[in-house]
Design a protein around this motif. Structure first.
Motif, PDB file in Angstrom:
ATOM      1  N   LEU A 285       0.807  -0.562   0.159  1.00 20.54           N
ATOM      2  CA  LEU A 285      -0.476  -0.092  -0.442  1.00 20.54           C
ATOM      3  C   LEU A 285       0.897   0.948  -0.252  1.00 20.54           C
ATOM      4  O   LEU A 285       2.172   1.077  -0.023  1.00 20.54           O
ATOM      5  N   LEU A 286       0.496   2.701  -0.198  1.00 12.40           N
ATOM      6  CA  LEU A 286       0.828   3.724  -0.346  1.00 12.40           C
ATOM      7  C   LEU A 286      -0.240   4.995   0.156  1.00 12.40           C
ATOM      8  O   LEU A 286      -1.332   5.336   0.315  1.00 12.40           O
ATOM      9  N   VAL A 287       0.436   5.189   1.214  1.00 13.66           N
ATOM     10  CA  VAL A 287      -0.696   5.755   2.559  1.00 13.66           C
ATOM     11  C   VAL A 287       0.282   7.618   2.033  1.00 13.66           C
ATOM     12  O   VAL A 287       1.991   7.481   2.034  1.00 13.66           O
ATOM     13  N   ALA A 288      -0.217   9.058   2.154  1.00 10.17           N
ATOM     14  CA  ALA A 288       0.293   9.739   1.862  1.00 10.17           C
ATOM     15  C   ALA A 288       0.200  11.087   3.457  1.00 10.17           C
ATOM     16  O   ALA A 288      -1.243  10.865   3.488  1.00 10.17           O
ATOM     17  N   THR A 289       0.742  11.742   3.560  1.00 13.04           N
ATOM     18  CA  THR A 289       0.148  12.715   3.911  1.00 13.04           C
ATOM     19  C   THR A 289      -0.998  13.843   2.950  1.00 13.04           C
ATOM     20  O   THR A 289      -1.389  13.549   1.603  1.00 13.04           O
ATOM     21  N   PRO A 290      -1.727  14.199   3.656  1.00 14.07           N
ATOM     22  CA  PRO A 290      -3.215  15.154   3.238  1.00 14.07           C
ATOM     23  C   PRO A 290      -3.116  15.783   2.667  1.00 14.07           C
ATOM     24  O   PRO A 290      -3.965  15.837   0.861  1.00 14.07           O
ATOM     25  N   GLU A 291      -2.207  16.781   2.034  1.00 17.05           N
ATOM     26  CA  GLU A 291      -2.104  17.702   0.707  1.00 17.05           C
ATOM     27  C   GLU A 291      -2.039  16.624  -0.639  1.00 17.05           C
ATOM     28  O   GLU A 291      -2.043  17.435  -1.511  1.00 17.05           O
ATOM     29  N   VAL A 292      -1.531  15.460  -0.681  1.00 15.15           N
ATOM     30  CA  VAL A 292      -0.932  14.776  -1.376  1.00 15.15           C
ATOM     31  C   VAL A 292      -2.149  14.007  -1.881  1.00 15.15           C
ATOM     32  O   VAL A 292      -3.394  13.504  -1.361  1.00 15.15           O
ATOM     33  N   SER A 293      -2.491  14.363  -3.618  1.00 16.15           N
ATOM     34  CA  SER A 293      -3.516  13.698  -4.560  1.00 16.15           C
ATOM     35  C   SER A 293      -3.102  12.347  -5.497  1.00 16.15           C
ATOM     36  O   SER A 293      -1.967  12.711  -5.225  1.00 16.15           O
ATOM     37  N   TRP A 294      -4.323  11.761  -5.117  1.00 11.64           N
ATOM     38  CA  TRP A 294      -4.729  10.592  -5.741  1.00 11.64           C
ATOM     39  C   TRP A 294      -4.560  10.631  -7.401  1.00 11.64           C
ATOM     40  O   TRP A 294      -5.104  10.970  -8.091  1.00 11.64           O
ATOM     41  N   VAL A 295      -3.703  10.497  -7.821  1.00 12.91           N
ATOM     42  CA  VAL A 295      -4.057   9.936  -9.624  1.00 12.91           C
ATOM     43  C   VAL A 295      -4.606   8.086  -9.924  1.00 12.91           C
ATOM     44  O   VAL A 295      -5.464   8.214 -10.604  1.00 12.91           O
ATOM     45  N   SER A 296      -3.380   7.468  -9.484  1.00 15.86           N
ATOM     46  CA  SER A 296      -4.031   5.681  -9.554  1.00 15.86           C
ATOM     47  C   SER A 296      -3.079   5.095  -9.444  1.00 15.86           C
ATOM     48  O   SER A 296      -1.908   5.430  -8.238  1.00 15.86           O
ATOM     49  N   ARG A 310       2.120  -9.415  -5.918  1.00 17.24           N
ATOM     50  CA  ARG A 310       2.158  -8.599  -7.372  1.00 17.24           C
ATOM     51  C   ARG A 310       2.148  -6.991  -6.997  1.00 17.24           C
ATOM     52  O   ARG A 310       2.339  -5.990  -6.275  1.00 17.24           O
ATOM     53  N   PRO A 311       2.535  -6.744  -7.740  1.00 18.98           N
ATOM     54  CA  PRO A 311       3.585  -5.433  -7.531  1.00 18.98           C
ATOM     55  C   PRO A 311       2.611  -4.421  -8.055  1.00 18.98           C
ATOM     56  O   PRO A 311       1.725  -4.322  -9.139  1.00 18.98           O
ATOM     57  N   ALA A 312       2.384  -3.548  -6.917  1.00 19.32           N
ATOM     58  CA  ALA A 312       2.213  -2.041  -7.189  1.00 19.32           C
ATOM     59  C   ALA A 312       2.143  -0.652  -7.899  1.00 19.32           C
ATOM     60  O   ALA A 312       3.409  -0.690  -7.057  1.00 19.32           O
ATOM     61  N   TYR A 313       1.770  -0.340  -8.328  1.00 16.54           N
ATOM     62  CA  TYR A 313       2.089   0.814  -9.523  1.00 16.54           C
ATOM     63  C   TYR A 313       0.914   2.078  -8.870  1.00 16.54           C
ATOM     64  O   TYR A 313       0.353   2.094  -8.978  1.00 16.54           O
ATOM     65  N   HIS A 314       1.787   2.811  -8.479  1.00 19.72           N
ATOM     66  CA  HIS A 314       0.659   3.803  -8.048  1.00 19.72           C
ATOM     67  C   HIS A 314       1.201   5.284  -8.354  1.00 19.72           C
ATOM     68  O   HIS A 314       2.208   5.713  -8.858  1.00 19.72           O
ATOM     69  N   VAL A 315       0.207   6.167  -8.798  1.00 19.60           N
ATOM     70  CA  VAL A 315       0.210   7.780  -9.545  1.00 19.60           C
ATOM     71  C   VAL A 315       0.227   8.605  -8.531  1.00 19.60           C
ATOM     72  O   VAL A 315      -1.371   8.886  -8.530  1.00 19.60           O
ATOM     73  N   ILE A 316       0.734   9.907  -7.851  1.00 18.25           N
ATOM     74  CA  ILE A 316       0.268  10.846  -7.522  1.00 18.25           C
ATOM     75  C   ILE A 316       0.890  11.401  -7.900  1.00 18.25           C
ATOM     76  O   ILE A 316       1.184  12.038  -8.843  1.00 18.25           O
ATOM     77  N   LYS A 317       0.209  12.800  -6.888  1.00 18.90           N
ATOM     78  CA  LYS A 317       0.360  14.799  -7.683  1.00 18.90           C
ATOM     79  C   LYS A 317       1.013  15.047  -6.495  1.00 18.90           C
ATOM     80  O   LYS A 317      -0.542  15.174  -5.334  1.00 18.90           O
ATOM     81  N   VAL A 318       1.761  15.748  -6.353  1.00 17.01           N
ATOM     82  CA  VAL A 318       1.530  17.198  -5.170  1.00 17.01           C
ATOM     83  C   VAL A 318       1.363  18.086  -5.531  1.00 17.01           C
ATOM     84  O   VAL A 318       2.123  18.760  -6.354  1.00 17.01           O
ATOM     85  N   PRO A 319       1.068  18.759  -4.727  1.00 18.14           N
ATOM     86  CA  PRO A 319       0.862  20.433  -5.497  1.00 18.14           C
ATOM     87  C   PRO A 319       2.262  22.068  -5.145  1.00 18.14           C
ATOM     88  O   PRO A 319       2.454  20.849  -4.716  1.00 18.14           O
TER      89      PRO A 319
END
Length: 319
Positions: A285-296, A310-319
Motif C-alpha cells: 500500500l501507499l499512504v500519504a499526507t493530506p496534501e498529496v492527491s491520488w491519480v491512480s 503482485r507489484p503495485a504501481y501508484h501515481v500521485i500528485k503533489v501541489p
C-alpha cells in the motif's frame, strides 16, 4: 424413524447454505474486533470475499425460492457495505490537483525467488520515478545492479532475513536514514526525494506479518511509528511498501485516519497471495499526507515475477 429421515433430509438441503451464511456474518463481525486481538484481526482482511460470497448466497437462495433464508446473507452484505462506507470516510481522498505526477512502484520480490530477470524486466517496463523493493538480500542486490543506468540514485539496507530493502530513484535522494521500530527493531527507509524543484519525505517499510500476538503488536507499533513520522513531516510525505495489513482492518483505519489514501481503489487491486486468487487481499500500500492527491493505483504488469506478491504501481500528485 420416519421423522428422523425427514429431518435429516431437511438439514441436508438447508443447513449448508444457512451455516455458510451464518459463518460469513460471524466472521464479518469478528473482524471488527481486530483492534483488540491478533486472531480477530485476521478475519477483517477478507471482507471483500465475504461480500462476494454473500451476494452469491443471496442469488442461490432466491433462485430456490427461499426468500426468508436470503435475509441472512443480505444482512451480511449490507453490513459490509456500511463498513466500507465508514472506512472510506476515515481517509482523505484529495481531489486531483495541479502539479506533476510522481509514479511509485512497490515490489515484494520474495527473498527466495530466483527470477530476477522478470523483476528487472518489470521495473524497466514500468519506468516508475521511484521503486521500493523489499525482501532484498545480498543476492538480490547484486542481481539488480544493472538497473543503475536507469536509476542512478539508490538506498540499500541488506539483511539475511526478509526485511532488507532497496530503493531505486531517477531523482536525487538525500538525508538517508534507517529507522528501527517495535521491540523487533525492524528497519524502514527514510529519505528526502528532490523532485520537480521541491522536497518530499519518503518512508519505505516491510512490517511483520501479524500471525501471533507478539508479531501483531510489533506490526502495529511499526505502523504507529511510521504514522507519527508522517504527522511530523514538514514537507509532503508518503509511506509505501508491504505493510502486511489491509484497509479493512480497524487497526489500519485507526492508525492512518485522516491521511490521504484511496480506500476503494486499494480494495480493487489486491496484491497477495499471487498463487491463490480467491484469497487475494491488498497489503502492498501507499499512504500519504493530506496534501498529496491520488491519480491512480494498479497492478503492474507483467505481475508474474516469481514472487508471492503482485507489484503495485501508484501515481500521485503533489501541489
Amino acid at each position: 424413524m420416519l421423522w428422523f429421515v425427514q429431518l435429516a433430509g431437511l438439514l441436508h438441503r438447508k443447513l449448508p447454505v444457512f451455516a455458510g451464511s451464518l459463518a460469513l456474518l460471524v466472521m464479518t463481525l469478528l473482524g471488527q474486533g481486530g483492534r483488540y486481538h491478533w486472531f480477530l484481526d485476521l478475519f477483517s482482511h477478507f471482507a471483500t470475499q465475504y461480500f462476494i460470497l454473500s451476494i452469491l448466497a443471496i442469488g442461490l437462495l432466491l433462485a430456490k425460492g427461499r426468500r426468508g433464508q436470503a435475509v441472512l446473507p443480505a444482512s451480511t452484505a449490507c453490513l459490509i457495505l456500511v463498513f466500507w462506507w465508514v472506512g472510506e470516510r476515515r481517509f482523505v481522498r484529495t481531489a486531483d490537483t495541479e502539479g506533476s505526477k510522481l509514479s511509485v512502484l512497490a515490489i515484494n520480490v520474495l527473498g527466495r525467488n530466483h527470477d530476477s530477470e522478470s523483476v528487472r524486466d518489470l521495473i524497466q517496463k514500468q519506468d516508475a520515478d521511484l521503486v521500493m523493493m523489499v525482501e532484498i538480500n545480498h543476492r538480490w542486490d547484486r542481481e539488480t545492479t544493472s538497473l543503475a543506468s536507469i536509476y542512478p540514485y539508490r538506498f540499500t539496507h541488506l539483511r539475511s532475513d526478509n526485511f532488507g530493502f532497496k530503493v531505486l530513484s531517477k531523482h536525487k535522494i538525500s538525508n538517508k536514514e534507517v529507522l528501527h521500530h517495535s521491540h523487533l527493531k525492524l528497519p524502514s527507509a527514510k529519505f528526502k526525494l528532490e523532485w520537480q524543484g521541491r522536497e518530499l519525505l519518503i518512508l519505505g517499510a516491510h512490517t511483520m506479518p501479524a500471525m501471533s500476538h507478539s508479531h501483531w503488536l510489533a506490526r502495529n507499533q511499526h505502523l504507529e511509528s511510521l504514522a507519527e513520522e508522517l504527522r511530523q513531516a514538514e514537507v509532503p510525505a508518503i509511506l509505501v511498501g508491504d505493510l502486511n495489513i489491509t484497509p479493512w482492518s480497524p487497526v489500519f483505519q485507526n492508525i492512518f485516519q485522516g491521511f490521504s489514501f484511496d480506500f476503494t481503489e486499494a480494495l480493487q487491486t489486491p496484491t497477495w497471495p499471487d498463487f491463490m486468487p480467491l484469497l487475494w487481499i491488498p497489503i502492498d500500500l501507499l499512504v500519504a499526507t493530506p496534501e498529496v492527491s491520488w491519480v491512480s493505483r494498479r497492478i503492474a504488469e507483467p505481475s508474474d515475477i516469481g514472487s508471492d506478491h503482485r507489484p503495485a504501481y501508484h501515481v500521485i500528485k503533489v501541489p
